[in-house]
Design an enzyme around this catalytic site. Structure first.
Site, PDB file in Angstrom:
ATOM      1  CB  CYS A 187     -23.771 -18.987 -19.144  1.00  8.62           C
ATOM      2  SG  CYS A 187     -24.693 -20.274 -20.046  1.00  8.62           S
ATOM      3  CB  CYS A 232     -42.065 -26.843 -14.393  1.00 13.35           C
ATOM      4  SG  CYS A 232     -42.585 -25.776 -13.342  1.00 13.35           S
ATOM      5  CB  CYS A 266     -27.864 -23.830 -18.104  1.00 20.70           C
ATOM      6  SG  CYS A 266     -26.597 -23.027 -19.355  1.00 20.70           S
TER       7      CYS A 266
END
Length: 133
Positions: A50, A121, A96
């Site tokens: 995005c 990570c 996200c």
């Protein structure tokens, strides 16, 4: 920040098969294969799905774990953390915040010499580096 919500079919059209597997199905790229593992370029790391800003090069560090590592996200609202009990382990998944795509996992208390003692990570395939000019 507006949430990005798409159907599985829309994500499949937008993302490559490997991007879809990692970002939308919580997959993991093989260690030491991602394009940003050893990158030293300065810039902003954004979500490949995005475009939301997630991390900056100033928080990237050498963890030698096989994936890009950061000690903190670029903002308090950049990522969401979710308990992950898959594969017989208890970990903290990083997603996200804008599109809910899987990025990787965060680990704490490993003793890295960073300000937060956290290691985000993150799969390279989940990121896109916008280099500083």
């Amino acid at each position: 920040m507006d949430k990005v919500v798409k159907s599985e079919a829309e994500w499949r059209v937008q993302l490559s098969p490997e991007e879809f597997r990692v970002l939308r199905q919580a997959g993991t790229e093989p260690a030491f294969t991602g394009e940003y593992v050893d990158t030293k370029a300065e810039g902003v790391y954004a979500c490949r799905a995005c475009g939301a800003e997630l991390f900056t090069s100033g928080t990237k560090f050498e963890s030698h774990c096989g994936w890009p590592s950061f000690y903190e996200p670029s903002g308090n609202d950049a990522v969401t953390l979710i308990e992950d009990r898959s594969h017989g382990m208890v970990r903290t998944e990083v997603r996200c915040a804008r599109c809910d795509s899987h990025l990787g996992h965060v680990f704490r208390g490993e003793g890295y010499p960073t300000p937060t003692d956290e290691r985000y990570c993150i799969n390279s395939v989940s990121l896109r580096l916008d280099p500083s000019q």
